[in-house]
Design an enzyme around this catalytic site. Structure first.
Site, PDB file in Angstrom:
ATOM      1  N   ARG A 266       0.649  -1.109  -0.006  1.00  0.00           N
ATOM      2  CA  ARG A 266      -0.080  -0.147   0.021  1.00  0.00           C
ATOM      3  C   ARG A 266       0.712   1.337   0.100  1.00  0.00           C
ATOM      4  NH1 ARG A 266      -0.300  -3.016   4.737  1.00  0.00           N
ATOM      5  NH2 ARG A 266       0.047  -2.130   6.480  1.00  0.00           N
ATOM      6  N   GLU A 351      -6.043  -1.138   6.135  1.00  0.00           N
ATOM      7  CA  GLU A 351      -5.025  -2.226   6.414  1.00  0.00           C
ATOM      8  C   GLU A 351      -3.819  -1.887   7.251  1.00  0.00           C
ATOM      9  OE1 GLU A 351      -4.188  -5.232   3.022  1.00  0.00           O
ATOM     10  OE2 GLU A 351      -2.736  -3.969   2.619  1.00  0.00           O
ATOM     11  N   HIS A 382     -26.384  14.187  -3.611  1.00  0.00           N
ATOM     12  CA  HIS A 382     -27.546  13.569  -3.950  1.00  0.00           C
ATOM     13  C   HIS A 382     -27.800  12.197  -3.406  1.00  0.00           C
ATOM     14  CE1 HIS A 382     -28.290  17.070  -6.443  1.00  0.00           C
ATOM     15  NE2 HIS A 382     -27.016  17.023  -6.579  1.00  0.00           N
ATOM     16  N   LYS A 510      -7.001 -16.232   2.886  1.00  0.00           N
ATOM     17  CA  LYS A 510      -6.430 -16.698   1.971  1.00  0.00           C
ATOM     18  C   LYS A 510      -6.168 -18.333   2.238  1.00  0.00           C
ATOM     19  CE  LYS A 510      -3.462 -12.934   0.859  1.00  0.00           C
ATOM     20  NZ  LYS A 510      -1.701 -12.645   0.727  1.00  0.00           N
TER      21      LYS A 510
END
Lengths: 547, 547
Positions: A266, A351, A382, A510
C-alpha cells in the site's frame, strides 16, 4: 520489543479525555464568530497543500492538548526514525522506507538508494521505450495500450494516479485489471488488440492468486492471437522479486523490475509498481509526482508539530475517533478525477491501522483505525449527505478541493467550488428549528404546517470537517497529497501503539480460500468445514452448469 | 400525525436490549457445531434469491425476539400499506408507490396505474425506436450512443443496472454523466460522435443544478458540431414533470417522459428514469427486471415474517446496529459487474434512514441508519479486510454472490466463489492464539519467535455476516435484489419510527451553495458568511487564472 506506551496512558490524552462536554460539544459557529482569527490560525500549508481545520469541533485548549500529546509521543522523533530507516515494522523485522523511493538523496541508505536509483533508471528507459514507439509487439506493431495486472497495493495506487493525472496523459493508454472475477479482464481485453498491448504483472511474490490467474489468461489471449511463447517478452513486464517464477511464466530477467521487502504494497506506488503511471503521464511528470511526495517528506521531518500537516491530520483523527467517539472518517474529493481517492485511502488507512493489538502484541483497550469511505463531490450530495447532515452518527469529513480546473470550463468548475464550500459550511452551521420556521414562513407556509415541518428541517450542525485545498491538481500536488495521508496514517499508528506496516489479518482468509477451492475442485466432502459453509458449497455445486 | 412507537418502547426490543452478554457474545462457530440444522434453519428463499444468515451472532432466542419485534411493529401490515399506496411519506403528503412501477396489475390504483402503463408503452417505443436504428441524428446517422445525464437517484440506479446487466447489452451503448465537475462530461464526450449521440436529461424538476449545467454543455456541444436548434429534438429526451422548462431547453413534449411525485429519486429506476437501461439491454430484459422486483414485492406482502427476506434483513440490521452497537454496514458483491451496488445502496439506505427525528418530528433517542459502504470482492481482501478481521470495530457484512458466471470462464469464477465463502467463514471462525501458534510451529518457526508473532495473527472471529446467493445474475434476480434492499430499508425505517421517503437534510447545502456561487460570481463580500468560508473564497479568488 518493549510494549509501546498506550494512548490512554499518556497524560495529555488523559486530560483530553476528561474535557467537559462544554468543551467537546462547543459551538464552532459561535467560536468562529467570536474569534475570526481562528480562520487563519487553524490552518497550515506545505508542499502546495493548504489545510483548513477551523470547522473542527475543537477549541484552543483541545488543540493545545493535542499538540502536547504529539510531543509526549515524540512524533517528530518518530518521523525522523521512519525516514531514517529504523526497523519500525517490528513483526516482520524491516524498515518501512517508501520515502526512499522518492528521495533525491540517500542519506544513510547508500546501498538501498543505489538500487532505487538503478531501478528508477530502468523505469525511465522502459517508459521512454514504450512511449517513443520503440517497443514493438509480436507482429511488429508499436505498443498502444498497457494493462497493469495487480491487486490491492499493486492496483489502487497506480490506478488512482493515472486517473487523477489524465490531463497529462500521453499516447499510450493504461488500463487496470485487478479482480479475479473473469469479467474484469474480459471487459478490458474486449477493447484491445493483442498485437499492440503490453501487460505489466505486478506481484511482489509473483504468487498473488488474482494476479496470476489474470496474468495466465492474458498470456493465453496473446498465444491464441498468434504470438509464440518466444515472443511473450515483447508483451510482458513483471514487477516482482521472484525472478524464477516470472521466468517460468515466460518473462525474462531483463523484463523484470524489482521491489524490496522494505516497501509495503500500500506504500508502493512510488516504486516500479508505478511504472504504468510513468508510461501514462511520461517520465518527467512521474518525477514531479515523486518530487511532490518528497517535499511532503521534508516538511514532515522538519515542520513544528503545530504546522505539520500529517501530524495535525493525525491528531484530528485521534480527537474525532477517540475523544469524540466517531467510528468512521469520510473523504470527499471535489474533483471527478480523484474519485478513486477514497478507495486508495481505504486500503492505506484500514490495512495499516485496522488492528487490535499493539506493536508488542498486547490487546489495545481503545478503538483504533476507523472505517474510511467517501466519493467524489458533488455525487454524495444527492446521496449519503442526508445522513452526514441529519443522521445520528458523527462522520468527520475531509474535503479535498483543487481550486482550479484543467478543463477550461471555469464557470462550471466555480459551481463545484461553491458546492464544496457550502457543504463544509452547512455541516458546521446546521439549521435550528427557529431558522427552519423562518425559512418556511418566508416561503409563505402557514404556521401550523411550518411547525409540523420545522423539526424535519432542523440540522444539528457542529459536524467536524477540514478542507484541504491546492491551487491545481498536478503531479506534484498529487504526490504531496498521497504522502500526506501516508504520514498521517503512520502518526496515528504511533499514537495508538500500532505497527502500521504489517497485515496479518489477511492471511487466514487466503488459507481458507485455498482449502475451499480444493474442495470445490474435487467435489470434496469439506472435512473440517462448518455446516453453513458446506451448505453454500452444495448450493454452488447445484447451480453450476453440468458438463 | 400521532408519534410512531419508539423502538425502545417496544417490549420485544426491551427484552432484546436486556439480553446478557453470553447471549449477544455467543460463539457462532460453536453454535453451528452443536446444531448443524442451524445452517438450514437460518435461511430463506424468494424470487431467485437465497439468504443465509447462519453466521450472524444471533441465537434462537434472539431470533425469536426479533420476529416478535416485527409482529409488534406490525411489519406485515406496514408492507401491505406501502404497496396499497397509503400516504406513508407524511411530511410531503404522498404515498411511496415505486412498487406500482413494476406491477403487472393496478390493484386499487387504477388512475395511477394507467399512467404507469402508458409511460411504459412510451418507454418501449423509444427503446425500440433507438435500438432498431429508426432514431436518427441531425445528419441522418443512426444513434449509437446514449448519454444519461442525471445525479443521485437519476444516475446511480440506471448506471448500476446497465453495468450489472452488460452481458445482455445490445448495440447502443449507454453512458452516465452525473458530476458537475466539467471533467465528467468532457471525458465522456471525447469518445463520442455528436451526430450519433442521444442525451437523456433526467431531472424531475428540470432544475437540478448539476444536471442542467451538464445538459446545457451537451446542448452546446451538439450546436458547435453543426446541429441546429430545431434539430435538438433528434438528440434529447427528458425524464421530467416540468414540461415548460424542458421546452425552453429545446425538448418538445413528445420527447418528455413523466415522473410522479409519489416516486422518490432513489426508488425511481423502475420508472422512465430507467429508460437508458431499457435501451442498453432491450425492452424484454427490462421487463424481466421489473418482473423480478415484482416477485419480491409479492413475497414481501405475503411471506411470514420468519421467511420474509426484506423483514429478516431489516431485523438483522436492528440487531447489529441497535442491540450489538455496530455503526456501519458492509456490502460486498462478489461479482465485478455489481461493483456499483454499494454506491446505490449507500444512497438508498443513508438518504432514507439517515435521520434523527421520527416521522412525527420528535427527536429519536437511539441510533438510526448506519454508514453503508463496500466494494466488489475480491478487491477488498487486499485492502480493507484487514480491519474487518482484526480491527476494533464491528462491521457486519452482507456478501452477495451469483453462483455462476456469464463469462464462460468457470475455473476462474470458481476461485471467486471460494474466496467469498472463505471470507465469510474466516470472519466467523477467526483464529485463536493457540491456533496461530500451531500454524507457526507447522511452518517451522522457532517457539520464541512464534510466541512473539501469535498475538498478531490472532483474529477474534464471531463477526456477523450473511450471504445472499442467486443461481445467476440476470435481469430478474437483479430486480429482486434491488427490491429486497428497498423493502429492507422501509422496514428498518418503520422499526426506527422514521419517514424513509423524504430528505430534508439535503436542502440547506443547496441554499448555501447558491449563496456562495453568487458571491464568487460577483466577487461579493460574503455578507453573513463565517470567517473560515470567507478565507476559502479568498483562496479561490487568488488561485483562479486572471482573465
Amino acid at each position: 520489543m518493549t510494549a509501546p506506551t498506550l494512548l490512554t496512558d499518556r497524560p495529555a490524552y488523559q486530560q483530553l479525555a476528561s474535557l467537559t462536554p462544554s468543551q467537546t460539544q462547543l459551538d464552532v459557529t459561535a467560536e468562529l464568530a467570536a474569534d475570526p482569527t481562528r480562520a487563519e490560525r487553524y490552518t497550515a500549508t506545505a508542499a502546495g497543500l493548504h489545510l483548513d481545520y477551523a470547522k473542527q469541533r475543537l477549541d484552543d485548549s483541545g488543540l493545545a492538548g493535542l499538540l502536547q500529546l504529539a510531543e509526549e509521543a515524540d512524533l517528530p522523533a518518530r518521523a525522523a526514525a521512519l525516514l531514517a530507516g529504523e526497523e519500525l515494522n517490528n513483526t516482520e523485522g524491516r524498515p518501512a522506507l517508501h520515502s526512499l523511493l522518492r528521495a533525491a538523496s540517500g542519506s544513510g541508505q547508500d546501498e538501498r538508494f543505489s538500487e532505487v536509483c538503478a531501478t528508477r533508471e530502468r523505469m525511465r528507459q522502459w517508459a521512454e521505450r514504450i512511449n517513443s514507439g520503440q517497443q514493438r509487439g509480436y507482429s511488429g506493431q508499436t505498443i498502444t495500450d498497457v494493462v497493469n495486472i495487480g491487486i490491492g497495493g499493486s492496483d489502487l495506487g497506480p490506478r488512482l494516479v493515472t486517473e487523477a493525472l489524465h490531463p497529462f496523459q500521453g499516447l499510450v493508454a493504461c488500463h487496470y485489471v485487478a479482480n479475479v472475477d473473469p469479467a474484469d479482464l474480459q471487459d478490458t481485453l474486449l477493447q484491445l488488440d493483442p498485437a499492440s498491448t503490453l501487460f505489466i504483472i505486478c506481484s511482489k511474490s509473483f504468487r498473488t492468486e488474482e494476479t496470476l490467474t489474470n496474468g495466465l489468461a492474458a498470456r493465453q489471449w496473446l498465444l491464441m492471437a498468434g504470438a509464440t511463447e518466444a515472443e511473450l517478452d515483447k508483451h510482458f513486464l513483471a514487477i516482482t522479486t521472484n525472478l524464477a517464477a516470472a521466468a517460468d511464466f515466460g518473462i525474462p530477467e531483463d523484463n523484470c523490475l524489482p521491489l524490496w521487502d522494505w516497501v509495503g504494497g500500500r506504500y508502493s506506488v512510488w516504486s516500479a509498481v508505478g511504472l504504468s503511471c510513468a508510461i501514462a503521464v511520461g517520465w518527467d511528470h512521474f518525477t514531479e509526482f515523486l518530487a511532490g511526495a518528497e517535499a511532503m517528506d521534508q516538511h514532515f521531518i522538519s515542520a513544528p508539530v503545530g504546522q505539520n500537516l500529517p501530524m495535525l491530520l493525525s491528531l484530528l483523527e485521534i480527537w474525532n475517533c477517540n475523544v469524540l467517539g466517531a467510528g468512521n472518517h469520510v473523504v470527499l474529493p471535489y474533483d471527478n478525477s480523484l474519485q478513486k481517492l477514497p478507495d486508495f485511502l481505504q486500503q492505506l488507512t484500514m490495512e495499516s491501522n485496522g488492528k487490535q493489538v499493539s506493536a508488542a502484541g498486547t490487546q489495545l483497550p481503545y478503538q483504533t483505525g476507523p472505517v474510511l469511505w467517501g466519493s467524489a463531490g458533488t455525487m454524495g450530495q444527492h446521496s449519503f449527505h442526508q445522513l452526514l447532515h441529519q443522521g445520528t452518527r458523527d462522520c468527520p469529513v475531509d474535503f479535498v478541493l483543487p481550486l482550479t480546473t484543467h478543463t477550461g470550463m471555469s464557470a462550471q468548475h466555480q459551481r463545484l467550488v461553491a458546492n464544496c464550500l457550502a457543504q463544509s459550511r452547512a455541516l458546521m452551521v446546521g439549521r435550528s428549528e427557529a431558522e427552519a420556521l423562518d425559512a418556511l414562513a418566508g416561503r409563505g407556509v402557514p404556521l401550523a404546517e411550518a411547525e409540523r415541518l420545522a423539526p424535519h428541517m432542523m440540522m444539528p450542525g457542529n459536524r467536524s470537517n477540514s478542507v484541504i485545498t491546492m491551487d491545481s491538481l498536478n503531479p506534484a500536488t498529487l504526490g504531496a497529497l498521497l504522502a500526506l495521508y501516508e504520514h498521517r496514517t503512520f502518526c496515528s499508528g504511533q499514537l495508538w501503539g500500532i505497527n502500521s506496516f504489517d497485515q496479518w489479518g489477511v492471511e487466514l482468509g487466503k488459507e481458507i480460500g485455498a482449502e475451499i477451492l480444493g474442495e470445490l475442485s474435487v467435489d470434496g466432502a469439506g472435512v473440517g468445514m462448518d455446516a453453513a459453509t458446506l451448505r453454500l458449497m452444495e448450493a454452488w455445486r447445484a447451480a453450476r452448469p453440468k458438463s
